[in-house]
Structure formats: C-alpha cells, structure tokens
Design a protein around this motif. Structure first.
Motif, mmCIF file in Angstrom:
data_model
loop_
_atom_site.group_PDB
_atom_site.id
_atom_site.type_symbol
_atom_site.label_atom_id
_atom_site.label_comp_id
_atom_site.label_asym_id
_atom_site.label_seq_id
_atom_site.Cartn_x
_atom_site.Cartn_y
_atom_site.Cartn_z
ATOM 1 N N VAL A 122 -11.339 0.304 0.305
ATOM 2 C CA VAL A 122 -10.292 -0.073 1.241
ATOM 3 C C VAL A 122 -9.611 -1.365 0.806
ATOM 4 O O VAL A 122 -8.396 -1.498 0.874
ATOM 5 C CB VAL A 122 -10.862 -0.205 2.673
ATOM 6 C CG1 VAL A 122 -9.800 -0.677 3.639
ATOM 7 C CG2 VAL A 122 -11.447 1.124 3.120
ATOM 8 N N TYR A 123 -10.394 -2.313 0.334
ATOM 9 C CA TYR A 123 -9.827 -3.595 -0.110
ATOM 10 C C TYR A 123 -10.637 -4.100 -1.275
ATOM 11 O O TYR A 123 -11.864 -3.947 -1.314
ATOM 12 C CB TYR A 123 -9.834 -4.632 1.028
ATOM 13 C CG TYR A 123 -9.249 -5.942 0.575
ATOM 14 C CD1 TYR A 123 -7.874 -6.108 0.474
ATOM 15 C CD2 TYR A 123 -10.074 -6.992 0.194
ATOM 16 C CE1 TYR A 123 -7.328 -7.295 0.016
ATOM 17 C CE2 TYR A 123 -9.544 -8.184 -0.261
ATOM 18 C CZ TYR A 123 -8.165 -8.334 -0.352
ATOM 19 O OH TYR A 123 -7.638 -9.508 -0.818
ATOM 20 N N PRO A 170 -13.371 5.930 -0.966
ATOM 21 C CA PRO A 170 -12.256 5.016 -1.229
ATOM 22 C C PRO A 170 -12.690 3.562 -1.083
ATOM 23 O O PRO A 170 -13.566 3.242 -0.282
ATOM 24 C CB PRO A 170 -11.238 5.394 -0.149
ATOM 25 C CG PRO A 170 -12.051 5.977 0.953
ATOM 26 C CD PRO A 170 -13.234 6.650 0.292
#
Length: 107
Positions: free
Chosen positions: A90-91, A88
């Motif tokens: 995250v930001y 993933p």
C-alpha cells in the motif's frame, strides 16, 4: 508494488528460486522464512503440522506473471511446483520505491 509469496517444501529449492529471480532482476530482494503450518487430516480430523519454506520478495506488480511463468518453466506440473500469490504494498518509502524500480527489469 507487491510482495510475492512463494511456498516451497525444501530449503534448497527456495534458495534456487531466490537466486534465479534475483539474477533475472524479477525481484528487488527476498526474505526466506521457515513456517510451521497446521492442517486437519481429512480422514481422522487430527491436527497435523509440517514445516514449509516461505519466500517473500518485493517487486513490481507487472512482473508477477513473468515470475509465475518462469516457475512453471522450471518445475511444470510436478510436485516441486511452488504455490505462489501476491499481496499489494500500500505504501513504501519513496527512496526504497525508486531503488526497487531501478534494480528490477524494465517493463
């Protein structure tokens, strides 16, 4: 958003995969890297290395299954089938995130 990791043995195959996934707008962009991978030989216990190609591409998380199915349709249950997994994100910078949404397949 995710980073798809695709591990392949041959650079030519990696380029074919990158071209196909970008053409079908399943990836926003892709990075190719050659990595030296170390493993222990199960019989001798010796440390052995080999070169593998790593393709990392940014995309939407909902496109992972489409990418996996496409690779299966291209390579099936052969020794050419790459290993694939994702991580993933995250930001991400909002502008880059918007560009990714615009330049990948609409879901």
């Amino acid at each position: 958003m995710i980073l798809v990791h695709i591990i392949i043995e041959k650079r030519e195959q990696a380029m074919e995969i990158i071209d196909t996934l970008l053409d079908k707008k399943l990836l926003f962009n892709a990075m190719l890297s050659e990595k030296k991978v170390f493993e222990k030989d199960s019989r001798t216990g010796e440390l052995k290395s080999k070169i593998q190609i790593l393709v990392i591409g940014k995309t939407k998380s909902l496109l992972f299954n489409s990418i996996n199915k496409l690779l299966i349709s291209m390579y099936g249950n052969t020794n050419k089938m790459p290993r694939i997994y994702c991580l993933p994100i995250v930001y991400m910078d909002p502008e880059q995130s918007e560009a990714l949404l615009e330049r990948t397949v609409k879901i």
